[in-house]
Design a protein around this motif. Structure first.
Motif, PDB file in Angstrom:
ATOM      1  N   TYR A 188       0.807  -1.220   0.000  1.00  0.00           N
ATOM      2  CA  TYR A 188       0.000   0.000   0.000  1.00  0.00           C
ATOM      3  C   TYR A 188       0.841   1.270   0.000  1.00  0.00           C
ATOM      4  O   TYR A 188       0.359   2.333  -0.346  1.00  0.00           O
ATOM      5  CB  TYR A 188      -0.905   0.032   1.236  1.00  0.00           C
ATOM      6  CG  TYR A 188      -1.688  -1.232   1.405  1.00  0.00           C
ATOM      7  CD1 TYR A 188      -2.786  -1.479   0.596  1.00  0.00           C
ATOM      8  CD2 TYR A 188      -1.330  -2.189   2.342  1.00  0.00           C
ATOM      9  CE1 TYR A 188      -3.513  -2.640   0.715  1.00  0.00           C
ATOM     10  CE2 TYR A 188      -2.061  -3.363   2.478  1.00  0.00           C
ATOM     11  CZ  TYR A 188      -3.145  -3.581   1.659  1.00  0.00           C
ATOM     12  OH  TYR A 188      -3.869  -4.735   1.760  1.00  0.00           O
ATOM     13  N   ARG A 276      -5.703  -2.693   4.762  1.00  0.00           N
ATOM     14  CA  ARG A 276      -6.254  -1.360   5.003  1.00  0.00           C
ATOM     15  C   ARG A 276      -7.247  -1.432   6.154  1.00  0.00           C
ATOM     16  O   ARG A 276      -7.899  -2.445   6.363  1.00  0.00           O
ATOM     17  CB  ARG A 276      -6.985  -0.835   3.767  1.00  0.00           C
ATOM     18  CG  ARG A 276      -6.051  -0.463   2.644  1.00  0.00           C
ATOM     19  CD  ARG A 276      -6.826   0.236   1.544  1.00  0.00           C
ATOM     20  NE  ARG A 276      -6.055   0.266   0.304  1.00  0.00           N
ATOM     21  CZ  ARG A 276      -5.256   1.264  -0.042  1.00  0.00           C
ATOM     22  NH1 ARG A 276      -5.125   2.294   0.740  1.00  0.00           N
ATOM     23  NH2 ARG A 276      -4.602   1.232  -1.178  1.00  0.00           N
ATOM     24  N   GLU A 409      -4.558   4.271   8.714  1.00  0.00           N
ATOM     25  CA  GLU A 409      -4.907   3.749   7.397  1.00  0.00           C
ATOM     26  C   GLU A 409      -4.611   2.272   7.232  1.00  0.00           C
ATOM     27  O   GLU A 409      -5.223   1.615   6.419  1.00  0.00           O
ATOM     28  CB  GLU A 409      -4.156   4.545   6.324  1.00  0.00           C
ATOM     29  CG  GLU A 409      -4.764   5.901   6.133  1.00  0.00           C
ATOM     30  CD  GLU A 409      -3.925   6.823   5.300  1.00  0.00           C
ATOM     31  OE1 GLU A 409      -2.691   6.818   5.470  1.00  0.00           O
ATOM     32  OE2 GLU A 409      -4.491   7.561   4.497  1.00  0.00           O
TER      33      GLU A 409
END
Length: 1951
Positions: A188, A276, A409
């Motif tokens: 990510y 996430r 996040e």
């Protein structure tokens, strides 16, 4: 133990070894900044300098480099190419001090530095990372995850910040709010580990720990803490920040996305899943769970936020940024929170207990309650102190800082923790972790614990629902170091003894032997000293061992096996572990940098060596077989099998490529239990002398004399067999030699050893190999592999007693499969052990047979296939099912009922439906099966190269589909499809379409290449960048473009031609000349507006250069002496600021050259700002132009503000209009604010009165109209309505030029309510139409409502208007507002308001000019009533005017008392002009012929009128105005077409410079000229509502009297025509030559109420009609390939083509010339052959082929195969055949069939000569014949008889006849005997074998077994046979030939 020894004994030879040094090291030495950096570092670092300080620079420099060496680091990864194809090189990232060097290279490629980065402080770490930028969700709801763009970046970590550089060239710098210990790249983004400062460890209980791990998903995002989710004790999960400083990350992987951490307290490794955060978890972290309400919980993480934010601003006080944190947290909290004491001690003890037991639950010792909490009395240095009584528990009184909390996040979930080791061994942190895959695809997580010399491997796999990973148990391997070898799914382990061993998963493969680095155990066992340099031997790799082994016996070298076997006992002895090899020279210390199959060894003498681990197989065939066998065996067996093979294959001195297959066969058969020594064919396989330890053959003693055995060996060898079947042997009539059967060749039984590894799986392996054999048949490049494979298959089939298979192989390869071969007996008992898999079928699956049945329309069984291995079989089966059987569902999903998957084990067949990549995209239009097939094949990645390697019979249906599609493709197919069907024109179009708008290569295709020299000679007139090439195609007959350039240029002095009268003095003469120049300058100043139209969007500026603005030249030259005439001489009065608007227009014209697709940024716009103040007006125009072409949105708000504050009137006008035009109809708030400041009416009544110049107010009002266009926004409409009638203020405000303000308000109101008519929602109370009507006809002024009534209390002191509306001011705006609001609504009642008055009394009340506007408005409302004829035009004139009108040619004036003739005449011309102008709007850009003729007639009438004696009644000014209006109307209708008649009119008006001709008329005439050539013929006008509104502003029919006149209409609005222009030019471009050309296109109009559906033919390049009127566009033959653009599905595709320059790629058909070279079409090749009327083949000269095609392969074919030579003999016939084939292929446009023709011809010739050794080609011919007789093909042909492959040709019937004859002759000549013996099951004679096989294949004769089962024995007559053989699908023609044999009467019944 023996087995173990045996495994130890094997060795694997590593690939070539090479000395390794990081490439960056050398580079950084050469790096230009290296020296300066080192010097810079010397000053502040005294400890580096030598002690006395006098040793000088040199010493210190040396020290620095040594110092550097310790800090250098590097990492390697497999090279990634931009396109995504496989590349084989390494990329290296090298870090030394401040420099990071990224280089690429491999052993074969030289290394290149890709990028080098130098930063300010020392680099701590550099890494690659991919950031994903999530795109906005697209409109389609069905898209689940939004599209993501991946940005590949390189990240450089420094002390205080991290630099990120993306491959695209973007740079980011992110400041770090804390010291970072480590950075990890994730799937990510980046993950940071905060380095825990000393005063934080251990945290005292009252203090809350701070997060230790943070994530950053994009360099522009915030750094946010990581959270972890723990399962609670009672199943309630808690989410909290990762704040445990004892957790260290040791490994992070992106795929699968997992993190491995090490807990320093418990000494355990844990694996977490990284993902996430879900939204509900975010809210969980940010809100407080459990008990809220106590004040300490209220200061949420926002205080952390405040802190992080304040730090990132860079005001950190102390040395470590974290001292701040400690100061926030260090104050004690005792007593301030009641609930801290009340926490029961049992809970905290429980927490401590759980920690040591279950690592899964309690990795964190503090509960989430106190996370980040602050006591209410803590005086934080960062925030104002909050005083607050400790007893209160309400949340209200606590002041939370405004910063919003940082939302986490990423989240980690616990997956696995290793079990607690026994306490004796201290566990330590893993020094190396990696994920490795074993040979069967099982994944292991391996971590190396160096303190225990262990590599621990954990197997893990995905759960069935793919949601999580499941971990298995740990296996330990003794290891000192390890590295994965990803390329071949193994891992390399360095044992403590110094041996390198290869493992696959946890299975040991063998020891790696490195040539040049002897194995340590060898030297140990010999106890001999060792030369210390291993790398000397690189120069002599041929005999690496001898050099080092010195005095050893030869035997060691020949056979290292025994030697190693002894030493293997050493491995287990502890002696080896303790013994150091230091004195024995070098050994391997560590492994590093594994990439693909290469790895670096660090040696003890500090050198590094790079080796490569060999592949598992190199030959395609062996790879396929291994893959298949691996897929079918259980995993453990498969791994063992692969390990054995790997050892055999990679033994030192292993086999070369050619003998790899032989080695594989031997290896495989040994593992199945065969004794390959005793089996004659395997014994003779040739290994090229490799002594493989697996086979370990007896070493033959070389004897000087030969023996008989040698001869027999030769006779039974492969070579001999191949030679026998060679055509040369036939030609030389060599008799086949028989091998004398030697005694030991046929022992009584060769039995199999049933204890071997693969014995039980023989049937499964056999079946898989058979499927691979079928798969290889579909690749014509693998013929050799087939022949090798069939030998093995025959042996296995024979031993498994599978008669059907043996017969099948015999039919395929009659020459290879001899009847007498050895069989090995497998006892019945043992057969029981064999596992017969469920998928095993008794009938051999045959792909050709399957296709043949499909083509004949017989029922078919599903075809078995191995996923991933038999991909071609699957593709062919599905495509035939789709195309021949017409089953569209065949390709929709994977689980097709035409296939069944074969999987390992005895599992039932399951249909996997997970993988449906091949589903159709519904967007593409699919009409026929052929299109479906082609689209599907592209979607699974099938390309032309794959098609070429398919055998021709199998490829034929696919080629047929391609041929069908090539004729009539859809225009919106993706690029790959167009490439497959061979339409380069379309694939290029698709490729262009897929580029982003900015990067269009249109400019390059159609750029006009004017040499720079030419430009410097002629002065820059602003029209140099036009596209000459296309314009010369559009207007090829004359020089009208040059003429337009001449008329519109304003950069050269004008000619002032004045004759000096005798009586005039010189001074008077000069004055006269200057007055004449002043007149001419009126025209010159009007030219730029027209020039802007002509050059619209024609130029792509260079971002590094300023835009060239041609200067406006207002001087003149007087003949004959060419003296300069200048206006500034002071002889005559020149109006002040005369040229200021002209230069504004000049700037607009220059700016409008810039195409909307150009790449421009804010900096370039500012860079163009002129240095001289005089040019400010031009720059103002330039800004407006940038707004009109959409670039002004890129200008930074700061700069806009900057320009507006300068207070330069023109700049403000240009900016406001430009910005509004760029934001057309968006209701953008920022722009609204910007405009409102300039409009007093939009400001609050109490605001300060700003002194805004009047023209700027006008511009702002129009701007509001543009921004709110079509939105019917109530407040805006209300204000604008009031502004139309804004009264003059008391202090002379708003008194000058009121007309233009009122008009602007009217236009703006019209735009806001554009076309809404009576549906103005929520505005009924405003009475808009009634109010406008009052403004139009006058009346009593209404009471001002709204905020601004205060201002209008007292009337103006100067202007006495009284209480009535001043119609002269308000009428034009109101009229046009009505016209726009009711545009095209056909509202009769409103239209009647606008009728011209029909009594003399009323006529006297209306200004004649307003009649023009009223008529125009009325016609625009009654849009559908407008008809293009003079009858309709005259119908607008009221009766009283019509009756009393004077004829245009009357000589004397009639007199009349009661009628004012002047009024009537003026009313008449203005009404006619208004009607004509509305005609121009109605047919704008349509080139409508009727409208053109009608308007042209009126224009000429007006011209005559001007010179008629009656002109004085009407007034010259009025006539000129009407003529200008007519000219504009004409130009609107013919916009972009360059019509010659209109051009002549314009040129005539251009020449008139005296008298009434003022600036405004010139402006109108040259605007007409510009419209006529809009955008150089590329643009036309649109008739959409918004275009009409823009044109009304631009062409407002009241023209300025002089160049500074803005009284009635702001001049800047003249440029708004740009908003109505749209690109409509279609330019065909020949795809081969890449030049524009002519092409015939057919345009089909949709039907309307005026005309039905119609088609017309146009010769492109041409302007298309408006797209919404069209149904379709076709490029017509016969010269170009047809191409259809269907507009019924939407115009977006065509719009994108037009907006990118209108390039439509077309492709010439064969034999045709372009229209330019051959206008009449008499020179094409087909035309020539028709005229000669002789036979085609003879008429075709091979030289002529160049006219047909540009394909070099066909040229060469014609050259070498079709040209006759001198002594030809019987070859002439072949040449003629080739010529006619070539002619047919090329004229039929399918040259790709040429190889098929030739292959068929060659095969038939071979059959005639009876040289068919394999029946492969006969199968193909059979499939071809079956395809053409198949039902689906017949139906297609009946629908479309002219098109298709092989159509008008006698070729196939001839070939079919030849084959039939050849086989029948053979049958008569004794073939029937062998056929009979075959059918009765005896062995036919050898010589007939191959012809017999051909006969059996061609006639589909069933096998003897099938015949027996069919019960044919008792058949008496033909009819019985017929019935019985129908079931076996035997064709009748074959039955006729078989019947005599089967019925038993030997007379041949051959027909």
């Amino acid at each position: 133990m023996s087995d173990h020894c045996d495994e130890r004994a094997t060795m694997i030879a590593a690939g070539d070894l090479q000395e390794f040094a990081p490439r960056g090291r050398e580079q950084s030495r050469r790096h230009p900044s290296a020296l300066s950096l080192q010097l810079r570092r010397l000053q502040p670092a005294p400890e580096l300098c030598s002690s006395d300080g006098a040793a000088g620079l040199v010493g210190s420099l040396q020290e620095v480099t040594i110092h550097d060496r310790h800090r250098e680091s590097w990492q390697l990864r497999k090279g990634i190419s931009d396109v995504g194809e496989e590349v084989d090189y390494d990329e290296e990232l090298y870090v030394a001090s401040n420099v990071v060097i990224w280089s690429k290279g491999s052993r074969s490629q030289a290394s290149t530095v890709y990028k080098a980065f130098t930063v300010d402080s020392p680099v701590l770490q550099a890494l690659w990372c991919d950031f994903t930028i999530p795109q906005e969700k697209s409109e389609k709801a069905d898209v689940s995850g939004s599209e993501e763009i991946v940005e590949k970046c390189i990240c450089i970590l420094q002390n205080s910040c991290i630099n990120v550089h993306s491959m695209e060239g973007k740079d980011y710098i992110a400041a770090l709010p804390f010291q970072v210990a480590n950075v990890w790249p994730t799937k990510y983004g980046l993950l940071f580990e905060r380095s825990s400062s000393s005063h934080e460890v251990p945290p005292s209980p009252p203090r809350e720990p701070l997060p230790t791990m943070f994530s950053m998903l994009h360099p522009l995002d915030e750094i946010t803490p990581l959270v972890w989710k723990s399962g609670g004790v009672f199943g309630s999960s808690r989410v909290q920040y990762v704040a445990d400083h004892t957790l260290r990350i040791v490994f992070l992987s992106a795929d699968p996305s997992i993190v491995m951490t090490y807990d320093t307290v418990q000494s355990l490794h844990t694996v977490w899943a990284l993902r996430r955060v879900k939204p509900e978890e975010q809210s969980l972290v940010l809100k407080f769970p459990e008990q809220g309400g106590t004040p300490q919980h209220v200061a949420t993480s926002s205080s952390l936020t405040a802190h992080l934010r304040s730090l990132s601003k860079g005001d950190s006080p102390g040395g470590s940024p974290f001292q701040n944190y400690s100061s926030i947290h260090s104050q004690s909290r005792s007593g301030s929170s009641p609930n801290l004491q009340s926490r029961s001690p049992t809970i905290s003890n429980m927490a401590a207990l759980s920690r040591s037991h279950s690592p899964a639950l309690g990795v964190h010792s503090f509960s989430g309650v106190q996370r980040f909490s602050f006591s209410s009395s803590a005086q934080s240095p960062r925030r104002p102190s909050v005083t607050h009584s400790p007893s209160s528990t309400s949340n209200d009184s606590f002041l939370v800082p405004e910063t919003e909390p940082i939302v986490p996040e990423l989240c980690i979930d616990h997956l696995w923790t290793e079990t607690v080791p026994n306490m004796r061994e201290k566990n330590s942190q893993a020094s190396k972790v990696f994920i490795s895959t074993d040979l069967c695809g099982q994944k292991f997580l391996c971590f190396l614990v160096e303190s225990q010399l262990q590599l621990r491997c954990v197997k893990f796999q995905e759960s069935n629902d793919k949601s999580q990973l499941i971990f298995g148990s740990v296996t330990s391997i003794p290891a000192k170091d390890a590295a994965p070898v990803e390329g071949i799914d193994t891992l390399l382990v360095l044992e403590g003894s110094g041996n390198l061993v290869l493992y696959s998963g946890v299975v040991r493969v063998g020891k790696v032997f490195i040539p040049g680095l002897p194995a340590p155990s060898l030297t140990m066992s010999n106890q001999m000293p060792r030369p210390s340099t291993p790398l000397d031997s690189i120069s002599t790799p041929s005999k690496p061992l001898n050099k080092h082994l010195g005095p050893l016996e030869e035997s060691v070298i020949l056979s290292p096996v025994p030697e190693l076997r002894d030493s293997s006992k050493l491995h287990d002895s502890p002696y080896v572990e303790d013994c150091t090899f230091q004195q024995l020279g070098t050994f391997i210390q560590a492994l590093r940098d594994p990439v693909h199959n290469r790895v670096t060894l660090e040696l003890s003498n500090n050198t590094m060596v790079r080796i490569s681990i060999p592949e598992i197989a190199t030959s395609e065939l062996v790879k396929r077989c291994l893959q298949g066998i691996k897929a079918i065996l259980p995993k453990e067996t498969a791994v063992q099998m692969l390990v054995k093979w790997y050892n055999a294959y990679n033994a030192p001195g292993g086999p070369s490529y050619h003998s790899e297959w032989n080695l594989f066969v031997t290896c495989l058969m040994n593992m199945m239990g065969y004794n390959t020594e005793r089996l004659c064919w395997t014994r003779n396989l040739d290994f090229e002398g490799s002594l493989s330890p697996v086979i370990a053959p007896k070493k033959a003693r070389p004897s000087e004399t030969g023996s008989d055995e040698d001869w027999e060996y030769l006779l039974s060898s492969d070579y001999h067999r191949n030679f026998e079947s060679h055509p040369v042997a036939k030609a030389l009539r060599l008799d086949p030699l028989e091998v004398s059967a030697s005694k030991d060749d046929f022992p009584q039984s060769l039995s199999l050893d049933s204890s071997t590894l693969l014995f039980a799986h023989i049937p499964a392996i056999f079946f898989v190999l058979h499927l691979i054999y079928e798969e290889l048949k579909l690749n014509s490049l693998m013929g050799e592999g087939l022949r090798s494979l069939v030998v093995l298959l025959v042996q296995l089939a024979r031993d498994l007693k599978l008669e059907a298979y043996i017969d099948y192989y015999y039919r395929d390869y009659p020459a290879l499969v001899k009847t007498s071969r050895q069989t090995c007996i497998i006892d019945q008992v043992q057969t029981g052990f064999m596992l017969r898999p469920t998928f095993f079928s008794a009938e051999p699956p045959s792909i050709f047979q399957w296709l043949s049945s499909c083509l004949k329309g017989e029922g078919v069984q599903p075809y078995p296939y191995l996923p991933g291995i038999c991909e071609r079989s699957k593709l062919v089966v599905l495509s035939v099912a789709l195309y021949i059987l017409g089953d569209e569902s065949a390709v929709l999903n994977e689980a097709s009922h035409y296939l069944y998957k074969i999987t390992s084990g005895q599992r039932k067949q399951q249909m996997d439906q997970d993988d449906n990549r091949c589903s159709f995209k519904s967007s593409t239009s699919v009409s026929s099966l052929a299109e479906k097939l082609v689209l599907w094949m592209t979607s699974v990645g099938f390309t032309l190269r794959d098609l070429e390697s398919l055998p021709f019979g199998v490829a034929l249906p696919i080629r047929d589909a391609i041929y069908q599609c090539r004729e009539q493709p859809a225009s919106d197919w993706p690029e790959a499809v167009c490439l497959l069907i061979g339409r380069q024109d379309l694939s290029k179009q698709a490729w262009e379409g897929s580029l982003q708008k900015g990067k269009s290569s249109v400019g390059t295709v159609l750029s006009s290449d004017i040499p720079s020299a030419a430009e410097s000679e002629e002065d820059e007139d602003g029209m140099n960048d036009m596209n000459e090439e296309v314009m010369s195609l559009i207007w090829s007959e004359d020089l009208r473009v040059q003429e337009v350039r001449r008329l519109l240029q304003s950069a050269r002095p004008v000619r002032v031609n004045v004759v000096q009268m005798p009586e005039a003095s010189d001074h008077e003469y000069i004055e006269e000349k200057e007055n004449r120049l002043l007149q001419l300058c009126q025209r010159t100043m009007a030219l730029p507006v027209g020039r802007g139209m002509f050059t619209l969007f024609s130029y792509h500026p260079v971002p590094t250069e300023q835009l060239p603005i041609p200067k406006l030249n207002l001087t003149g030259r007087a003949p004959p002496r060419n003296t300069t005439v200048d206006l500034n001489s002071g002889n005559i009065d020149v109006p002040p600021n005369m040229a200021c608007w002209a230069s504004f227009h000049n700037g607009v014209a220059a700016g409008l050259k810039i195409a909307p697709a150009s790449q421009i940024d804010s900096a370039w716009i500012v860079y163009n700002k002129p240095k001289i103040a005089e040019l400010a007006n031009e720059y103002a125009g330039f800004l407006m132009a940038l707004g009109l072409n959409g670039h002004l949105t890129k200008l930074a708000t700061l700069n806009i503000h900057d320009y507006l504050t300068k207070g330069h009137e023109m700049t403000s006008i240009g900016l406001l209009l430009g910005v509004s035009a760029a934001k057309l109809g968006t209701m953008d708030m920022a722009i609204t604010r910007l405009l409102s400041i300039h409009i007093p009416a939009l400001l609050p009544p109490t605001s300060t009165e700003l002194d805004v110049p009047h023209n700027v107010q006008v511009a702002a009002v129009v701007g509001i109209g543009l921004v709110y266009q079509g939105t019917a926004h109530r407040h805006t409409a209300e204000v604008l309505l009031a502004e139309i009638g804004r009264p003059p203020g008391p202090e002379m405000e708003y008194c000058t030029d009121r007309e233009s303000y009122s008009l602007a308000s009217g236009l703006a109101l019209g735009m806001v309510c554009l076309g809404h008519g009576s549906n103005l929602i929520g505005m009924s109370d405003l009475n808009v139409p009634e109010q406008l009507y009052q403004y139009m006809v006058g009346g009593h002024r209404r009471f001002q409502a709204g905020m601004h009534r205060e201002k209008h209390k007292s009337p103006s002191y100067q202007i006495k208007e009284g209480d009535t509306i001043n119609v002269d001011v308000t009428c034009p705006g109101a009229t046009l507002a009505l016209a726009m609001i009711y545009l095209k609504t056909n509202n009769r009642s409103i239209a009647d308001w606008l009728k011209a008055p029909d009594t003399m009394y009323l006529l006297d009340f209306v200004k004649p000019e307003f009649l023009l506007l009223r008529t125009l408005a009325r016609c625009l409302i009654l849009w559908d009533d407008i008809l293009p004829n003079s009858k309709w035009v005259n119908s607008n004139v009221p009766q009283i005017v019509r009756e009393n009108i004077i004829s245009l040619h009357a000589t004397e004036l009639p007199s009349s008392e009661d009628l004012s003739l002047e009024t009537l005449a003026q009313a008449h011309v203005y009404i006619i002009a208004g009607a004509c102008l509305s005609l121009g709007f109605r047919f704008a850009g349509s080139e409508n012929l009727a409208a053109f003729q009608c308007l042209y007639k009126y224009a000429t009438d007006f011209l005559k009128c001007l010179s008629a004696p009656t002109a004085s009644i009407t007034g010259h000014y009025n006539l000129e105005t009407c003529l200008s209006v007519l000219l504009l109307a004409l130009a609107m209708v013919m916009a972009g077409s360059g019509n010659l008649k209109v051009l002549q009119l314009c040129r005539f008006m251009h020449k008139k410079t005296g008298g009434e001709m003022n600036y405004g008329f010139h402006l109108a005439h040259h605007m007409a000229l510009g419209l006529l050539f809009l955008g150089g013929g590329r643009y036309s006008l649109s008739t959409s509502n918004s275009s009409i509104a823009a044109l009304l502003c631009a062409l407002y029919p009241h023209f300025p009297v002089h160049s500074t006149d803005n009284r009635y209409h702001l001049q800047a609005l003249r440029h708004l025509y740009v908003l109505a222009a749209e690109p409509r030019l279609l330019t065909p471009v020949d795809v081969d030559s890449n030049t524009p050309c002519y092409a015939l296109i057919e345009v089909t109009y949709k039907g309307t109420q005026w005309y039905g559906e119609a088609t017309e033919e146009l010769m492109a390049p041409t302007l298309l009609p408006e797209l919404h009127l069209l149904k379709q566009i076709r490029v017509k033959g016969p010269r170009y390939w047809e191409l259809l653009i269907d507009l019924s599905k939407g115009t977006t595709h065509l719009q994108s083509i037009l907006s990118k320059g209108g390039i439509l790629y077309v492709k010439l058909r064969a034999g045709q010339l372009s229209y330019k070279e051959d206008p009449m079409g008499w020179r094409s090749l087909l035309a020539q052959t028709v005229t000669h009327r002789n036979s085609e083949a003879r008429a075709f000269k091979p030289e002529a082929i160049s006219a047909f095609t540009s394909d070099p392969a066909l040229f060469s074919f014609a050259d070498y195969f079709c040209k006759p030579t001198v002594n030809m003999g019987q070859k002439q016939e072949i040449l003629d055949l080739f010529s006619s084939i070539l002619y047919e292929c090329v004229t039929q446009e399918n040259p790709e069939m040429l190889p098929t023709y030739i292959a068929i011809d060659q095969a038939v010739r071979r059959l005639e000569r009876r040289e068919m050794s394999e029946t492969f080609e006969l199968w193909q011919i059979k499939l071809v014949l079956e395809f053409f007789s198949s039902r689906s093909h017949q139906e297609r042909m009946s629908r479309n008889p002219t098109r298709g492959l092989f159509m008008n040709s006698e070729f196939l019937p001839v070939m079919k006849c030849t084959i039939d004859n050849t086989l029948d002759q053979w049958l008569q000549a004794g073939g029937d005997v062998s056929l009979h013996s075959y059918l009765s099951g005896q062995a036919p004679e050898e010589s007939q074998l191959s012809m017999l096989a051909c006969f059996l294949i061609y006639h589909s004769v069933p096998t003897p077994g099938q015949l027996a089962a069919g019960g044919l024995e008792g058949s008496r007559n033909f009819s019985e046979l017929l019935l019985k053989l129908r079931r076996l699908h035997v064709p009748v023609r074959a039955l006729l030939r078989l019947a005599p044999l089967l019925l038993g009467n030997p007379q041949a019944m051959v027909l």
